[in-house]
Motif scaffolding. Structure first.
Motif, PDB file in Angstrom:
ATOM      1  N   GLU A  80       0.938  -1.229  -0.060  1.00  0.00           N
ATOM      2  CA  GLU A  80      -0.013   0.150   0.039  1.00  0.00           C
ATOM      3  C   GLU A  80       0.929   1.265  -0.088  1.00  0.00           C
ATOM      4  N   PRO A  81       0.385   2.407  -0.624  1.00  0.00           N
ATOM      5  CA  PRO A  81       1.274   3.571  -0.548  1.00  0.00           C
ATOM      6  C   PRO A  81       1.197   4.057   0.867  1.00  0.00           C
ATOM      7  N   SER A  82       2.144   4.817   1.290  1.00  0.00           N
ATOM      8  CA  SER A  82       2.143   5.089   2.536  1.00  0.00           C
ATOM      9  C   SER A  82       1.823   6.352   3.211  1.00  0.00           C
ATOM     10  N   GLY A  83       1.672   7.243   2.136  1.00  0.00           N
ATOM     11  CA  GLY A  83       1.100   8.568   2.703  1.00  0.00           C
ATOM     12  C   GLY A  83       1.890   9.236   3.694  1.00  0.00           C
ATOM     13  N   GLN A  84       3.118   9.100   3.721  1.00  0.00           N
ATOM     14  CA  GLN A  84       4.254   9.591   4.549  1.00  0.00           C
ATOM     15  C   GLN A  84       5.598   9.751   3.743  1.00  0.00           C
ATOM     16  N   SER A 126       9.691   7.711   7.097  1.00  0.00           N
ATOM     17  CA  SER A 126       8.992   7.814   8.343  1.00  0.00           C
ATOM     18  C   SER A 126       9.205   6.532   9.036  1.00  0.00           C
ATOM     19  N   VAL A 172       6.860   6.738  11.954  1.00  0.00           N
ATOM     20  CA  VAL A 172       5.566   6.803  12.684  1.00  0.00           C
ATOM     21  C   VAL A 172       4.725   5.569  12.363  1.00  0.00           C
ATOM     22  N   GLN A 173       4.614   5.604  10.866  1.00  0.00           N
ATOM     23  CA  GLN A 173       3.734   4.411  10.600  1.00  0.00           C
ATOM     24  C   GLN A 173       4.330   2.985  10.860  1.00  0.00           C
ATOM     25  N   ARG A 217       4.964  -0.371   4.855  1.00  0.00           N
ATOM     26  CA  ARG A 217       3.705  -0.175   3.928  1.00  0.00           C
ATOM     27  C   ARG A 217       3.997  -0.695   2.410  1.00  0.00           C
ATOM     28  N   THR A 262       2.178   3.352  -7.630  1.00  0.00           N
ATOM     29  CA  THR A 262       1.308   3.850  -6.626  1.00  0.00           C
ATOM     30  C   THR A 262       2.273   4.412  -5.520  1.00  0.00           C
ATOM     31  N   ASP A 317       6.734  10.882  -1.826  1.00  0.00           N
ATOM     32  CA  ASP A 317       5.327  11.243  -1.509  1.00  0.00           C
ATOM     33  C   ASP A 317       4.825  12.144  -2.698  1.00  0.00           C
ATOM     34  N   GLN A 318       5.434  12.036  -3.867  1.00  0.00           N
ATOM     35  CA  GLN A 318       4.912  12.783  -5.118  1.00  0.00           C
ATOM     36  C   GLN A 318       4.340  11.781  -6.109  1.00  0.00           C
ATOM     37  N   SER A 319       4.133  10.518  -5.507  1.00  0.00           N
ATOM     38  CA  SER A 319       3.713   9.397  -6.417  1.00  0.00           C
ATOM     39  C   SER A 319       2.305   9.800  -6.976  1.00  0.00           C
ATOM     40  N   GLY A 320       1.481  10.249  -6.245  1.00  0.00           N
ATOM     41  CA  GLY A 320       0.088  10.445  -6.751  1.00  0.00           C
ATOM     42  C   GLY A 320       0.002  11.521  -7.883  1.00  0.00           C
ATOM     43  N   MET A 355      -3.405  15.165  -4.308  1.00  0.00           N
ATOM     44  CA  MET A 355      -3.751  13.956  -5.340  1.00  0.00           C
ATOM     45  C   MET A 355      -2.585  12.904  -4.878  1.00  0.00           C
ATOM     46  N   ARG A 408      -5.669  14.657   1.562  1.00  0.00           N
ATOM     47  CA  ARG A 408      -4.683  14.032   0.839  1.00  0.00           C
ATOM     48  C   ARG A 408      -5.293  13.797  -0.738  1.00  0.00           C
TER      49      ARG A 408
END
Lengths: 318, 318, 318, 318
Positions: free
Chosen positions: C102-106, C110, C112-113, C122, C250, C255-258, D101, D122
């Motif tokens: 899954e993408p980490s969104g961090q 990081s 933390v996750q 992740r 993904t 954190d610029q993947s999206g 995004m 996000r």
């Protein structure tokens, strides 16, 4: 006074000595110009940043005042104590199923921890906890505002205490973060009443105004095992009075509570209106007020005055 | 004793009364069988879960013992106080640039907050903070273990205090979370020494063993404004002694510190070995030991005994 | 080429057209001077910030080069793909019990996750995930570095590929955050091998250097359903090749993947050495290199060149 | 059909083959009985858990249906795409100043990240992002519900599409977490309209109901570079169509988006009503519906059916 006071190696014998000490500390505090008046609502942003007041009310009934101690100001988070007193009275130990008594380690208005801990606020001194307490009051009192007002007036011995209408409305208009906290707790089924109604109570309570002298007097019972030293009335049990002091010691000064315990050493509560009240068990209560806030939301001059007075008189409970 | 003691409405006049009170509380505690011995390392998991000890050492030199107060146990996190004392002595106020003095609002070994706050631990009583303190010791003492040992021995008045070798090695082998904390702080440039070396000190320090009676005696100076009541030696200044007590009050009992202040009301520190030490300023020190831990990592019987003794004797500082 | 290319309404028929297009885009990229060379280790900080290279390797065997495409650079995180390939081969689907997809969104480093999710990273494209993959390699290959090197050399068709010794040592010396990630995973029992040993592999792998042309060639199999278009050898199954492309889509661009998917629309991976490789299924591979990084750790010029080329040729997979 | 289809080594030539394939997959799906119907509102909890529907709408105008494809269901989060389309049309690239995004790496309704990132959601596929999009619609359309309804009806070619009144009211009554998200964004000044009004739009939009066949048809334009294959009308530019597909690829399937890309490989969106829509560029659209949800909030049978169909026909875009 049940404690023997010593300042700078000198025993303090007379009211004159205390008056002089307060005046000295006040004069030093006036040279502090750092800090910023709370500006999240217009009604607070307009307060004259130069106000400064210092009061000491002792258990033997003496009150020492320096500066603007007759000016009214918005007590803001200090009001959380009044709300808590009523909620403890009404719910007893059941209250602690819905709010914990642990320090938060987060900013006072943080929402992160509330999500992790599934809608149970860390303690009643952070916003989420005080909002929960407001829910208890709104749910269990037919007229929750009257209940708070009549408690506050009786503690201050001042029938004219009121909540500022403009501040109340202004808080409401800009209170979206607090609304977020309330709705999040509601989503975890930890709020019983209507969110709008309880927020109205909460914002109203924050808008209570009084003078520095009122503030000091109203909390003397906490320094006296629950008994008001003026009226001799038992406000609460010794046990509950110690419990509130314990909460103030670990969580009363926002995210500067640990530092305050470390450098001052007495239970205390502050508000973003610039007020601070510090409880010295078996001795009395110090109140300080000055609107400019440090980075933690505590009054810059207020912190200085309370710390100096406590250190010079040796008031730490530890 | 500088405090007047009252238990259940009865004044307590004689040592016999205190002996009886401790025995009663101990007997009640023995009925508690909940909790689980720490099992993250084999050396701790093997301890007999039924041990139980309660000691009260008063400032007038009396020591009251009930139960297994002559058995040695691993003091674990209680040792954080000894490390802190030496670091405060060596760095003075500079120490507080590298570790804060705020409650954490997180589990004692949490790494989350350390990342948010860029490698500055919240306080010296959580693991990250104590690891940082170990870095100070390793960097500033030529023989950091000897420095700790000689402090501890002198405080206990017992030259045979040592760190358990098996526990030390076992901690090291299973200490990857603490290693993560150390490396994370190092990545934020808040660690000066070699990570392996400072962790070796940290794990060694956690492995110090002593009896419950030793534990109570060693901290009496904290109840006496920094002066050891037995040797009359000034261990630290009154100000530093109050500061350590403040830290223990806000952060000494893991994530149950707020509840402990609320229900007991004195500075205290616990360890996962099952030991608890509670400081009663101007009165004395209580130590309790029993290996079974509650969900917060505090001794189940120990919490009961300290709370009961403090409540029945009215020892809260608030 | 299996795709019909159209640029600005014009069909692109000949290699000359592509050459001109690459040169135009390269010239525009050279006007970008924003961004900052990675400086967390000296060995990377010394790289000439003005280098710039753009390569397009198509499935019909043509290779288009503009700029410094024969210079070697440190591929850093792009090497995570090579490690993953070997771990997938060795563990099969069991790998995904130990690392998620899954993408980490961090941020990529990081911690933390990793604490929240109990030591399960992740995805294999963030540092924690790639460190876990390194653990798999160290545990399952007798000579894990050789295994990686021989894979890389065979994919590039270049026997001289190596890992830069200075970069390797420098990474190791400054790798405390990665050590924290490794120890934290070990504390959750998600690491089998010795932490120092696996970190050595990880840092070594990050230090692999190659040219932009090597980089483009080495990943053409991912654009060709797992089959190398030069050697016709099946490197991996079509299914696994699609899976790696999915992961890159993904999670490949930090954190610029999206944003990269949104504005470019092809699987890609970047490294803090300034390299980017972008896979265009059924068409070919783009590689770009320029050391100055944007705020997300991606090459500023590299992002521009890949995006322009993909947009002008209509290469989005969506 | 612009793609050549192969299933199990067999070329698929005729509609009959596809019909059989869908029926096989549907039959297998019916054996899955795990998962739990969404029960956070009564209106959804009452849906028959055994419903199951699978539709494939191809770009050459054929529609293949198996199961309950004529039953209406609540599309819930799938409606986020419709809202986004209108907001993109109205704000253009300015929209991306207010919502990012990037994949979130968190549960769809998490509030933690929203606090860290100061009220900027996000992506538009998580609740916070879709609530922000609702704010755009309410602020920029005189009748935002009509705008959505008329878009949806035109895309489905069905003038009877409506939002279920009971579901709408039920969402509103139980929508305190979404209210928390909205108020938190408002506190960061990222919401323009009245919170109650925008939430009403948001909950209404989630309550839109349609059949599985409607769902598949309505998104065929996303598989066809923005052009509806039935009406030949350009719904949006090719660029915007690819952008929406990119968002769905990285963030469409809640916190299972990475796994979906990895195991299926096409842009898709799911809703807690049990619906899933999957876009296959240059081929067509798959819709699946079955109310029992897996742990991530995605339909258990739906996931199976979409994955099997995509895998057996080789539809991955990677």
């Amino acid at each position: 006074m049940t404690r023997e006071l010593v300042s700078g190696g000198q025993h303090i014998h007379a009211p004159d000595d205390l008056n002089r000490l307060l005046q000295d500390i006040y004069d030093e505090a006036m040279t502090i110009t750092s800090g910023k008046v709370a500006d999240y609502i217009p009604a607070l942003a307009e307060v004259n940043p130069d106000y400064c007041a210092l009061t000491l009310a002792t258990l033997d009934g003496e009150v020492f005042n320096v500066g603007d101690t007759k000016e009214h100001f918005s007590i803001q988070s200090v009001s959380k104590i009044f709300g808590l007193m009523l909620a403890m009275e009404r719910l007893g130990d059941d209250l602690w199923q819905r709010v914990k008594m642990e320090p938060s380690g987060q900013a006072f208005n943080s929402i992160v921890q509330l999500e992790w801990e599934q809608g149970i606020p860390r303690n009643p001194m952070i916003n989420a906890g005080a909002i929960l307490v407001s829910d208890v009051l709104v749910s269990h009192y037919s007229a929750s505002k009257n209940a708070v007002l009549s408690l506050v007036r009786s503690l201050c011995g001042n029938d004219k205490i009121y909540a500022d209408h403009d501040v109340h409305l202004s808080e409401k208009e800009h209170g979206h973060r607090n609304a977020a906290l309330a709705h999040l707790m509601k989503s975890f089924d930890n709020i019983e009443s209507d969110v709008d109604e309880l927020l109205d109570h909460y914002f109203w309570q924050c808008a209570i105004t009084m003078t520095g002298e009122n503030l000091a007097r109203s909390f003397t019972f906490l320094a006296n095992d629950g008994v008001c030293p003026f009226s001799k009335k038992e406000i609460m049990s010794k046990r509950d009075s110690q419990r509130i002091n314990a909460l103030l010691s670990t969580s009363g000064m926002y995210d500067q509570s640990g530092e305050f315990a470390f450098t001052v050493g007495v239970p205390a509560k502050s508000g973003v209106g610039g007020g601070i009240v510090a409880i010295v068990p078996d001795f009395g209560v110090i109140s300080a007020w000055s609107p400019r806030l440090n980075d933690y939301g505590n009054s810059a001059r207020g912190m200085f005055m309370v710390r100096e007075l406590a250190n010079r008189l040796g008031l730490s409970v530890y």
